[in-house]
Design an enzyme around this catalytic site. Structure first.
Site, short mmCIF file in Angstrom:
data_model
loop_
_atom_site.label_atom_id
_atom_site.label_comp_id
_atom_site.label_asym_id
_atom_site.label_seq_id
_atom_site.Cartn_x
_atom_site.Cartn_y
_atom_site.Cartn_z
N LEU A 36 45.79 53.17 41.07
CA LEU A 36 44.41 52.77 40.79
C LEU A 36 43.42 53.82 41.29
O LEU A 36 42.46 54.16 40.59
CB LEU A 36 44.12 51.41 41.43
CG LEU A 36 44.99 50.26 40.92
CD1 LEU A 36 44.58 48.95 41.59
CD2 LEU A 36 44.89 50.12 39.40
N HIS B 87 36.94 37.92 42.60
CA HIS B 87 38.31 38.46 42.55
C HIS B 87 38.85 38.47 41.12
O HIS B 87 39.95 37.97 40.84
CB HIS B 87 39.24 37.67 43.47
CG HIS B 87 40.44 38.46 43.91
ND1 HIS B 87 40.98 38.37 45.16
CD2 HIS B 87 41.21 39.37 43.25
CE1 HIS B 87 42.04 39.16 45.26
NE2 HIS B 87 42.19 39.79 44.10
N VAL B 88 38.06 39.06 40.22
CA VAL B 88 38.46 39.10 38.81
C VAL B 88 38.63 40.52 38.27
O VAL B 88 38.83 40.70 37.07
CB VAL B 88 37.44 38.33 37.93
CG1 VAL B 88 37.52 36.84 38.20
CG2 VAL B 88 36.02 38.85 38.12
N ALA B 89 38.56 41.53 39.16
CA ALA B 89 38.72 42.90 38.67
C ALA B 89 40.06 43.09 37.96
O ALA B 89 40.17 43.88 37.02
CB ALA B 89 38.59 43.88 39.84
N TRP B 90 41.08 42.38 38.41
CA TRP B 90 42.43 42.51 37.86
C TRP B 90 42.63 41.74 36.56
O TRP B 90 43.66 41.90 35.89
CB TRP B 90 43.45 41.96 38.87
CG TRP B 90 43.30 40.47 39.07
CD1 TRP B 90 42.37 39.83 39.84
CD2 TRP B 90 44.07 39.44 38.45
NE1 TRP B 90 42.53 38.48 39.76
CE2 TRP B 90 43.56 38.20 38.90
CE3 TRP B 90 45.16 39.45 37.56
CZ2 TRP B 90 44.09 36.99 38.50
CZ3 TRP B 90 45.69 38.23 37.16
CH2 TRP B 90 45.16 37.02 37.63
N ALA C 172 39.87 45.91 46.37
CA ALA C 172 41.22 45.89 46.95
C ALA C 172 41.46 44.60 47.72
O ALA C 172 41.93 43.60 47.15
CB ALA C 172 41.43 47.13 47.83
N ARG C 173 41.12 44.57 48.99
CA ARG C 173 41.25 43.38 49.83
C ARG C 173 40.00 43.26 50.70
O ARG C 173 39.52 44.26 51.26
CB ARG C 173 42.50 43.45 50.71
CG ARG C 173 43.81 43.36 49.93
CD ARG C 173 43.94 42.03 49.19
NE ARG C 173 45.16 41.93 48.43
CZ ARG C 173 46.28 41.38 48.92
NH1 ARG C 173 46.30 40.91 50.14
NH2 ARG C 173 47.36 41.32 48.17
N GLU D 267 39.06 33.54 50.41
CA GLU D 267 38.84 33.25 48.98
C GLU D 267 39.42 31.89 48.61
O GLU D 267 40.62 31.68 48.82
CB GLU D 267 39.49 34.36 48.13
CG GLU D 267 38.86 35.71 48.36
CD GLU D 267 39.60 36.86 47.68
OE1 GLU D 267 39.06 37.96 47.64
OE2 GLU D 267 40.72 36.64 47.18
#
Length: 318
Positions: free
Chosen positions: A158, A285-288, A233-234, A263
């Site tokens: 990434l 948390h929707v980048a993925w 990332a986290r 989350e």
């Protein structure tokens, strides 16, 4: 016959297909699973699928039939891997599926913040365009990506893809040497130099004991160019209290975070208190989670299971 139990199917969008394996099996799905439900739901299961539901040592010790934990994600910190190894349970994960979706989300955050899109959208909704009396107005600064220095923390797939896209925008991409380490080779720029010279810093590191909280007040005070901080990332890679303080003190110019320390976030999460500011964007948390990436993940997940049952396991973590 294999008994497959998916503990948190709702972590994938409902339109994503899970191709059923050709071997004889029973397949059970639960949208959500609480910690006290894990052991009972996995009773008799040979294969467990989890995205974020924790599988602890105590739980794993109660599941003698379990042979595979198929994690529906790249990160496997939700699984006690030492306990899996002790009990002869294999763990597999997903790899390479997010090479487009996470970098694209990263740049969406950068562009929105650099060009003040949130502030301008709010102005349009509040009638500021009509009040301006001309074809455009300049209530907020607008900056290009071209010519900027992009500091990348994390040199995996990434991070490499983010560097490629950054260079296409005309940015200078620097990979930060691992914090506290020297002599890592020509790919890397010293940690302190990346902090001092970057206009945007984006995080793509895994969570390890060494990376937890790696950006805190000392690091923000070393950022001479008041960069944007992007994190897909986290959440716990960054000290969130220090992050908000750095923004308040003008040490950084904006925040684009897709991940938080908890989350969903608790009401007292410090980023929730500033989420309405125009230079702050928090996404859930929707980048993925592009449809394309989710389907690739699901296909790989089921392939991992099929190959394990066929005696040729892939993407093995333990």
């Amino acid at each position: 016959m294999q008994k497959i139990v998916f503990l948190d199917r709702a972590t994938l969008a409902p339109q994503i297909r899970l191709t059923r394996p050709s071997f004889e099996h029973e397949f059970i799905e639960y949208d959500h699973t609480q910690a006290d439900q894990v052991a009972s739901r996995l009773e008799g299961a040979t294969i467990a699928i989890t995205n974020k539901v924790p599988l602890t040592a105590d739980t794993l010790a109660r599941l003698p039939s379990l042979k595979l934990v198929a994690v529906a994600a790249t990160g496997t910190d939700c699984v006690d891997k030492d306990a899996c190894e002790k009990h002869g349970i294999h763990v597999s994960n997903i790899r390479g599926y997010a090479v487009n979706t996470v970098p694209e989300h990263t740049f969406a955050l950068m562009l929105a913040l650099r060009r003040n899109l949130i502030a301008y959208r709010d102005d349009v909704l509040n009638g500021e365009w009509q009040k301006s009396g001309q074809f455009c107005f300049f209530n907020h600064a607008i900056h290009d990506l071209g010519g900027m220095t992009l500091g990348i923390i994390g040199e995996g797939v990434l991070g490499q893809r983010v560097a490629e896209i950054g260079k296409a925008f005309g940015m200078r991409a620097l990979f930060a040497a691992h914090k506290g380490r020297e002599g890592l080779g020509p790919l890397y720029t010293p940690w302190d130099e990346v902090l001092a010279t970057s206009d945007i810093i984006t995080i793509h590191s895994p969570l390890t004991p060494q990376t937890r909280g790696m950006l805190s007040m000392a690091e923000f005070r070393a950022m001479r160019r008041k960069p944007l901080i992007i994190n897909t990332a986290r959440g716990v890679l960054v000290d969130e209290d220090a992050l908000v303080r750095a923004l308040d003190e003008g040490l950084i110019s904006g925040i684009g975070f897709d991940v938080l320390s908890g989350e969903p976030p608790a009401d007292d999460n410090p980023l929730m208190h500033i989420a309405k500011r125009p230079n702050v964007i928090v996404t859930p948390h929707v980048a993925w989670a592009s449809d394309e990436a989710q389907q690739a993940l699901a296909d790989q997940l089921m392939d991992n299971i099929a190959r394990f049952v066929a005696g040729a396991p892939v993407n093995v973590v333990v």
